[in-house]
Design a protein around this motif. Structure first.
Motif, PDB file in Angstrom:
ATOM      1  N   PHE A   1      16.632  31.125  17.790  1.00 11.47           N
ATOM      2  CA  PHE A   1      17.919  31.063  18.472  1.00 11.47           C
ATOM      3  C   PHE A   1      17.830  30.493  19.893  1.00 11.47           C
ATOM      4  O   PHE A   1      18.852  30.080  20.442  1.00 11.47           O
ATOM      5  CB  PHE A   1      18.544  32.460  18.530  1.00 11.47           C
ATOM      6  N   THR A   2      16.644  30.484  20.484  1.00 11.79           N
ATOM      7  CA  THR A   2      16.520  30.012  21.867  1.00 11.79           C
ATOM      8  C   THR A   2      15.707  28.729  22.004  1.00 11.79           C
ATOM      9  O   THR A   2      15.939  27.953  22.934  1.00 11.79           O
ATOM     10  CB  THR A   2      15.893  31.092  22.772  1.00 11.79           C
ATOM     11  N   ARG A   3      14.754  28.494  21.087  1.00 12.10           N
ATOM     12  CA  ARG A   3      13.933  27.283  21.120  1.00 12.10           C
ATOM     13  C   ARG A   3      13.768  26.753  19.689  1.00 12.10           C
ATOM     14  O   ARG A   3      12.655  26.664  19.164  1.00 12.10           O
ATOM     15  CB  ARG A   3      12.562  27.536  21.746  1.00 12.10           C
ATOM     16  N   PRO A   4      14.865  26.399  19.045  1.00 10.32           N
ATOM     17  CA  PRO A   4      14.805  26.071  17.613  1.00 10.32           C
ATOM     18  C   PRO A   4      13.909  24.897  17.274  1.00 10.32           C
ATOM     19  O   PRO A   4      13.414  24.807  16.150  1.00 10.32           O
ATOM     20  CB  PRO A   4      16.271  25.769  17.270  1.00 10.32           C
ATOM     21  N   ALA A   5      13.681  23.991  18.199  1.00  8.60           N
ATOM     22  CA  ALA A   5      12.843  22.818  17.926  1.00  8.60           C
ATOM     23  C   ALA A   5      11.356  23.131  18.000  1.00  8.60           C
ATOM     24  O   ALA A   5      10.527  22.283  17.666  1.00  8.60           O
ATOM     25  CB  ALA A   5      13.181  21.692  18.896  1.00  8.60           C
ATOM     26  N   MET A   6      10.999  24.343  18.410  1.00  3.31           N
ATOM     27  CA  MET A   6       9.587  24.674  18.591  1.00  3.31           C
ATOM     28  C   MET A   6       8.851  24.746  17.258  1.00  3.31           C
ATOM     29  O   MET A   6       7.668  24.422  17.165  1.00  3.31           O
ATOM     30  CB  MET A   6       9.459  25.991  19.347  1.00  3.31           C
ATOM     31  N   PHE A   7       9.548  25.176  16.203  1.00  2.00           N
ATOM     32  CA  PHE A   7       8.992  25.211  14.852  1.00  2.00           C
ATOM     33  C   PHE A   7      10.030  24.622  13.906  1.00  2.00           C
ATOM     34  O   PHE A   7      11.206  24.491  14.250  1.00  2.00           O
ATOM     35  CB  PHE A   7       8.643  26.644  14.439  1.00  2.00           C
ATOM     36  N   THR A   8       9.584  24.279  12.711  1.00  2.00           N
ATOM     37  CA  THR A   8      10.511  23.732  11.721  1.00  2.00           C
ATOM     38  C   THR A   8      10.802  24.716  10.598  1.00  2.00           C
ATOM     39  O   THR A   8      11.776  24.538   9.862  1.00  2.00           O
ATOM     40  CB  THR A   8       9.951  22.434  11.113  1.00  2.00           C
ATOM     41  N   ARG A   9       9.969  25.753  10.458  1.00  2.00           N
ATOM     42  CA  ARG A   9      10.151  26.754   9.410  1.00  2.00           C
ATOM     43  C   ARG A   9       9.899  28.130  10.023  1.00  2.00           C
ATOM     44  O   ARG A   9       8.917  28.322  10.750  1.00  2.00           O
ATOM     45  CB  ARG A   9       9.207  26.493   8.234  1.00  2.00           C
ATOM     46  N   TYR A  10      10.782  29.065   9.707  1.00  2.00           N
ATOM     47  CA  TYR A  10      10.717  30.407  10.294  1.00  2.00           C
ATOM     48  C   TYR A  10      10.755  31.454   9.198  1.00  2.00           C
ATOM     49  O   TYR A  10      11.575  31.367   8.280  1.00  2.00           O
ATOM     50  CB  TYR A  10      11.911  30.617  11.233  1.00  2.00           C
ATOM     51  N   VAL A  11       9.882  32.463   9.314  1.00  5.21           N
ATOM     52  CA  VAL A  11       9.881  33.599   8.394  1.00  5.21           C
ATOM     53  C   VAL A  11      10.011  34.868   9.231  1.00  5.21           C
ATOM     54  O   VAL A  11       9.076  35.260   9.936  1.00  5.21           O
ATOM     55  CB  VAL A  11       8.603  33.657   7.536  1.00  5.21           C
ATOM     56  N   ALA A  12      11.185  35.500   9.163  1.00  5.20           N
ATOM     57  CA  ALA A  12      11.444  36.749   9.873  1.00  5.20           C
ATOM     58  C   ALA A  12      11.334  37.881   8.866  1.00  5.20           C
ATOM     59  O   ALA A  12      12.256  38.122   8.082  1.00  5.20           O
ATOM     60  CB  ALA A  12      12.820  36.724  10.525  1.00  5.20           C
ATOM     61  N   ALA A  13      10.202  38.569   8.873  1.00  7.21           N
ATOM     62  CA  ALA A  13       9.930  39.625   7.894  1.00  7.21           C
ATOM     63  C   ALA A  13      10.302  40.981   8.487  1.00  7.21           C
ATOM     64  O   ALA A  13       9.826  41.337   9.565  1.00  7.21           O
ATOM     65  CB  ALA A  13       8.460  39.605   7.494  1.00  7.21           C
ATOM     66  N   SER A  14      11.162  41.720   7.784  1.00  9.15           N
ATOM     67  CA  SER A  14      11.595  43.045   8.241  1.00  9.15           C
ATOM     68  C   SER A  14      11.940  43.041   9.730  1.00  9.15           C
ATOM     69  O   SER A  14      11.428  43.855  10.499  1.00  9.15           O
ATOM     70  CB  SER A  14      10.515  44.089   7.955  1.00  9.15           C
ATOM     71  N   PRO A  15      12.801  42.128  10.165  1.00  5.36           N
ATOM     72  CA  PRO A  15      13.035  41.984  11.604  1.00  5.36           C
ATOM     73  C   PRO A  15      13.727  43.206  12.202  1.00  5.36           C
ATOM     74  O   PRO A  15      14.593  43.829  11.578  1.00  5.36           O
ATOM     75  CB  PRO A  15      13.951  40.750  11.675  1.00  5.36           C
ATOM     76  N   SER A  16      13.345  43.533  13.411  1.00  9.44           N
ATOM     77  CA  SER A  16      13.913  44.686  14.121  1.00  9.44           C
ATOM     78  C   SER A  16      15.250  44.298  14.749  1.00  9.44           C
ATOM     79  O   SER A  16      15.407  44.282  15.973  1.00  9.44           O
ATOM     80  CB  SER A  16      12.930  45.188  15.180  1.00  9.44           C
ATOM     81  N   VAL A  17      16.214  44.012  13.896  1.00 11.25           N
ATOM     82  CA  VAL A  17      17.533  43.593  14.363  1.00 11.25           C
ATOM     83  C   VAL A  17      18.188  44.692  15.198  1.00 11.25           C
ATOM     84  O   VAL A  17      19.010  44.422  16.077  1.00 11.25           O
ATOM     85  CB  VAL A  17      18.423  43.211  13.156  1.00 11.25           C
ATOM     86  N   TRP A  18      17.809  45.935  14.971  1.00 12.21           N
ATOM     87  CA  TRP A  18      18.387  47.090  15.665  1.00 12.21           C
ATOM     88  C   TRP A  18      17.997  47.176  17.133  1.00 12.21           C
ATOM     89  O   TRP A  18      18.635  47.897  17.906  1.00 12.21           O
ATOM     90  CB  TRP A  18      17.923  48.383  14.986  1.00 12.21           C
ATOM     91  N   TRP A  19      16.971  46.438  17.540  1.00 13.90           N
ATOM     92  CA  TRP A  19      16.391  46.621  18.873  1.00 13.90           C
ATOM     93  C   TRP A  19      17.445  46.455  19.962  1.00 13.90           C
ATOM     94  O   TRP A  19      18.223  45.505  19.954  1.00 13.90           O
ATOM     95  CB  TRP A  19      15.233  45.618  19.070  1.00 13.90           C
ATOM     96  N   ARG A  20      17.476  47.385  20.881  1.00 16.54           N
ATOM     97  CA  ARG A  20      18.395  47.370  22.041  1.00 16.54           C
ATOM     98  C   ARG A  20      19.841  47.125  21.622  1.00 16.54           C
ATOM     99  O   ARG A  20      20.491  46.195  22.076  1.00 16.54           O
ATOM    100  CB  ARG A  20      17.940  46.345  23.071  1.00 16.54           C
ATOM    101  N   GLN A  21      20.304  47.994  20.746  1.00 14.79           N
ATOM    102  CA  GLN A  21      21.689  47.936  20.281  1.00 14.79           C
ATOM    103  C   GLN A  21      22.038  46.551  19.727  1.00 14.79           C
ATOM    104  O   GLN A  21      23.086  45.977  20.035  1.00 14.79           O
ATOM    105  CB  GLN A  21      22.678  48.315  21.393  1.00 14.79           C
ATOM    106  N   HIS A  22      21.118  46.012  18.900  1.00 16.20           N
ATOM    107  CA  HIS A  22      21.355  44.744  18.202  1.00 16.20           C
ATOM    108  C   HIS A  22      21.564  43.576  19.168  1.00 16.20           C
ATOM    109  O   HIS A  22      22.381  42.686  18.928  1.00 16.20           O
ATOM    110  CB  HIS A  22      22.547  44.868  17.248  1.00 16.20           C
ATOM    111  N   ALA A  23      20.802  43.565  20.251  1.00 14.28           N
ATOM    112  CA  ALA A  23      20.960  42.506  21.262  1.00 14.28           C
ATOM    113  C   ALA A  23      20.729  41.113  20.694  1.00 14.28           C
ATOM    114  O   ALA A  23      21.305  40.132  21.180  1.00 14.28           O
ATOM    115  CB  ALA A  23      20.006  42.767  22.428  1.00 14.28           C
ATOM    116  N   ILE A  24      19.907  41.003  19.637  1.00 14.51           N
ATOM    117  CA  ILE A  24      19.612  39.682  19.072  1.00 14.51           C
ATOM    118  C   ILE A  24      20.867  39.031  18.498  1.00 14.51           C
ATOM    119  O   ILE A  24      20.938  37.790  18.389  1.00 14.51           O
ATOM    120  CB  ILE A  24      18.516  39.790  17.982  1.00 14.51           C
TER     121      ILE A  24
END
Length: 324
Positions: free
Chosen positions: A203-226
């Protein structure tokens, strides 16, 4: 790993790691490979000479970052020459724990009779100078995004952008000095806090990689700040100001929203790991140039879901064609 006269004789680093008692030996280098010492670890083997499990074609490099912190970098080098465009690369967070498994999978696929159909793969684990599987304090600092508003971070949190700078300015250039890589096939994979870091990177540096795997992401962190960071990225994409393209895989275990320990029931309900991952993936559907897939691993809890996610990341990183 196979049975011998003295109990277990290891010939596979991943199997040795799974044995549990050998986890502290991860990261030792012997004979040019990632080694794992077995002396004294097995019943009936107290007087046996030291045995070593070694992962061929691996390197371990402790390197100082610009801020003085030392990171341990694990690298698997392909056994074949680089194709004209270079080797595909898989970058793994929590490298001490995740690198041995991913590296073995990449080696196994390269040795299959149909290996010609799979691209060669460089595997890079980003870890810490410890024999432990995790440095819990360091990963909490490195893998969590900076809080909003700026300066409101809790102690020992919010260092994700510093780690991204380290990857861009020191770790990736170091890897590229060792082996030729393909800029069009650069995959990032992280689990738990590492999954949160992976989303923050997208979400902040999308060009840094071309493929992303977010496994069991901690979406809850800091009241869902992501989710606020996601919304800004989505606005850029819809406005046509996001030039980068790529793909995202979001994974989670089906048991991650069940309280296997009664004392954690309230926390599990609050974090909504399965629903949070599914809802986030659904919210990203339809963004031009960014196919998004969601994968639920039936019967896996939070820790167990890491294993199939890493296996899927290896396949995704090796793939030479378009998303499937």
């Amino acid at each position: 790993m196979h049975l011998g006269e003295c109990g277990l004789v290891a010939d596979d680093a991943v199997a040795a790691d799974a044995h549990g008692r050998l986890g502290r030996a991860l990261g030792r280098i012997t004979g040019g490979g990632l080694g794992m010492g077995l002396a004294g670890a097995l019943p009936g083997c107290a007087s046996a000479p030291t045995a070593v499990v070694s992962l061929p074609n691996t390197r371990q490099i402790d390197t100082k970052m610009a801020d003085g912190r030392v990171r341990r970098i694990f690298v698997l080098l392909p056994q074949t020459p680089a194709p004209p465009q270079g080797h595909a690369v898989l970058y793994l967070l929590d490298g001490n724990a995740m690198f041995p498994f991913a590296a073995q999978l990449a080696r196994m696929r390269a040795g299959r009779p149909d290996a010609a159909t799979a691209a060669s793969l460089v595997v890079v684990g980003i870890g810490y100078p410890t024999d432990a599987l995790y440095d819990m304090s360091a990963r909490a600092r490195d893998l969590t995004p900076p809080a909003l508003p700026p300066g409101s971070d809790a102690p020992n949190e919010g260092g994700a952008d510093l780690l991204l700078d380290d990857i861009a300015q020191q770790i990736r250039p170091m890897v590229e000095r060792i082996v030729q890589t393909d800029p069009a096939r650069q995959t990032l994979c992280g689990h738990s806090y590492g999954g949160l870091f992976t989303l923050h990177t997208l979400f902040t540096r999308p060009a840094m990689f071309t493929r992303y795997v977010a496994a069991s992401p901690s979406v809850w962190w800091r009241q869902h700040a992501i989710l606020a960071t996601r919304d800004r990225w989505l606005a850029q994409q819809r406005a046509g100001t996001g030039a980068a393209t790529g793909e995202l895989l979001v994974t989670v275990g089906s048991l991650e929203q069940q309280a296997l320990i009664p004392a954690r029931a309230a926390l599990v309900r609050e974090r909504r790991m399965v629903d949070g991952a599914r809802e986030l993936a659904a919210s990203l559907q339809g963004v031009a140039g960014w196919p998004v897939r969601f994968q639920l691993y039936d019967g896996e809890d939070h820790g167990g879901a890491m294993v199939p996610a890493v296996a899927q990341a290896v396949l995704m990183a090796q793939r030479s064609g378009p998303p499937q």
